[in-house]
Write an enzyme that holds these catalytic residues in place. Structure first.
Site, PDB file in Angstrom:
ATOM      1  N   ASP B  12       3.746   4.482  11.204  1.00 22.41           N
ATOM      2  CA  ASP B  12       5.073   4.847  10.723  1.00 22.41           C
ATOM      3  C   ASP B  12       5.987   4.992  11.929  1.00 22.41           C
ATOM      4  OD1 ASP B  12       4.052   4.861   8.234  1.00 22.41           O
ATOM      5  OD2 ASP B  12       4.259   7.009   7.872  1.00 22.41           O
ATOM      6  N   ASP B 131       3.595   0.713  -4.657  1.00 20.62           N
ATOM      7  CA  ASP B 131       3.067   2.077  -4.698  1.00 20.62           C
ATOM      8  C   ASP B 131       2.767   2.408  -6.144  1.00 20.62           C
ATOM      9  OD1 ASP B 131       3.600   2.150  -2.023  1.00 20.62           O
ATOM     10  OD2 ASP B 131       5.390   3.409  -2.172  1.00 20.62           O
TER      11      ASP B 131
END
Lengths: 213, 255
Positions: B12, B131
């Site tokens: 990230d 997701d």
């Protein structure tokens, strides 16, 4: 100083190819991404990359001057074809209704059959996307220091068939064995992406830079 | 011979720095994405994925510099996700040296975006990130969520995966929001249901806590690649160890 021209026909990750060449030759070479005829003429070595559709790759050659410059280079200078830059060197490509190609190597480029089942029961997906092994079938200066069955990164839906075994320098299996590298005289061409194949890919570029014909 | 299965470490990145903490012992600056990528490259990662979580639009270009720098010294495939809204965003990332982009919310908002992007730039560089959470609202029992698992969409995860494959996605990154961060292992039923339903590669993501989980992602989850973050970031396992473990379980890996 060696001058390397990475031919820009508007398709593919040219920057990665150029960076990989720069990485192996350091300051001793000048690497240019170009479609400029005089730069192609001046270059000592030619890298012919490509990704995506063969049609758009070939249509860039409708520019007559570029076409002439490239054909001249293909006759006289060390050339490394990559992916679609390899496929374009065969006689014919079936993609998008079919295209006549440059015809420097014997063979037709066709699509992998969808859903072919591998020995282990897994489904062969199309495109082939990932690391596969390159089985060397003839020695060549570009294979120097590269072990047989080394892993390279592949990303393609089309492959060359009906090739001339005298021109085939490596095979890869993806449901079927196919020619993953061909070579003749001053030209060496490979289906995978050496610029994404870690050390072994960089070694191939290094061998190309050191290749004298 | 089937393709080697892939291990993909995921980082990230916020405003050009790695966040969520990366604690390698022998790394000078754990916040530098280039250093972290270099380390994973040395360990034998098959690809690297950056997820740009930079909130402010003005600072979005910082990821381009990161990609440029990583791509000039690391020669394995690089995927970048986060904040991709238009074709131009994709072109910029590819020109900077990314090989693929991962698209999530923009695909849900406008599925045709995936069609346009794959037509223009080729399926090979378009990864759709989906997701999903367990849900009673959809036939497969899994529903697509956006905004980090906060917004439900009503979309069935398996149907959505099929639609995205038909629209030209080259690969699917399937994250279980129920498992993400739990270290309980992948949501195997989710990944296998999607892998069975599409003919493009599937990457399993969310929940890896140990090496056996990686194996199960491939064998039971039927994934082509496994993505993990924390087990590698904190030096619990190296990628080399993970690959060795997987090879010993009979999985084909690039060693």
């Amino acid at each position: 100083m060696t001058q390397v021209a990475v031919i820009d026909l508007g398709t593919g990750n040219l920057r990665s190819v150029a960076k990989a060449v720069e990485h192996v030759c350091g300051k001793s070479s000048r690497v240019r991404i170009t479609r400029d005829c005089s730069q192609i003429d001046q270059a000592d070595k030619i890298v012919l990359p490509g990704q995506g559709a063969i049609g758009s790759w070939l249509s860039a050659l409708s520019d007559a001057d570029l076409n002439t410059a490239l054909h001249k280079a293909l006759k006289t200078k060390p050339v490394l074809g990559i992916c679609v830059g390899m496929q374009a060197l065969f006689e014919y490509n079936q993609e998008d209704g079919g295209h006549e190609c440059l015809g420097l190597f014997k063979g037709t480029v066709i699509r992998f059959e969808n859903g072919r089942i591998a020995e282990d029961g897994s489904v062969m997906k199309v495109p082939q996307m990932g690391w596969n092994q390159v089985k060397i079938s003839q020695s060549h200066p570009l294979w120097q220091g590269i072990a047989d069955n080394s892993w390279f990164y592949f990303l393609h839906s089309y492959y060359a068939c009906e090739t001339n075994s005298a021109e085939v320098f490596a095979q890869t299996e993806y449901g079927i064995p196919y020619a993953s590298a061909v070579a003749k005289d001053n030209i060496f061409a490979i289906q995978c992406h050496p610029e994404k194949s870690h050390h072994v890919g960089l070694k191939l570029f290094e061998n190309f830079i050191n290749w004298n014909i | 011979m089937p393709l080697a299965k892939r291990i993909i470490p995921c980082l990230d990145v916020d405003n050009g720095r790695v966040v969520k903490g990366v604690k390698f012992v022998d790394i000078r600056d754990a916040g530098d994405p280039v250093e972290v990528a270099r380390r994973y490259d040395l360990e034998g990662a098959d690809e690297i994925t950056f997820l740009d979580i930079t909130a402010s639009h003005e600072q979005r270009d910082t990821i381009l510099h990161v990609v440029e720098k990583v791509a000039s010294e690391i020669f394995i495939p690089l995927t970048v996700g986060g904040g991709i809204r238009q074709i131009d965003d994709i072109s910029r990332l590819l020109n900077a040296g990314a090989d693929k982009v991962a698209i999530n919310t923009s695909a849900v908002k406008n599925p045709d975006f995936i069609k346009q992007a794959s037509d223009k730039l080729g399926s090979q560089c378009i990864v759709v990130a989906l997701d999903a959470r367990k849900s009673g609202n959809t036939p497969s029992g899994y529903e697509i969520y956006t905004h980090g698992g906060r917004h439900e969409t009503g979309l069935d995860a398996v149907k959505w995966a099929q639609q995205m494959a038909a629209y030209g996605a080259g690969e699917l990154l399937v994250t279980s929001m129920d498992r993400d961060g739990t270290k309980d292992g992948f949501e195997l039923e989710l990944t296998s249901a999607i892998a069975d339903a599409v003919s493009i590669p599937v990457i399993a993501s969310g929940g890896v806590g140990n090496l056996q989980h990686l194996v199960e992602g491939i064998t039971l989850g039927k994934a082509d690649a496994v993505l993990a973050a924390s087990i590698f970031h904190f030096g619990e396992y190296t990628i080399k160890q993970a690959k060795k473990f997987m090879v010993n379980q009979g999985i084909e890996m690039r060693m």
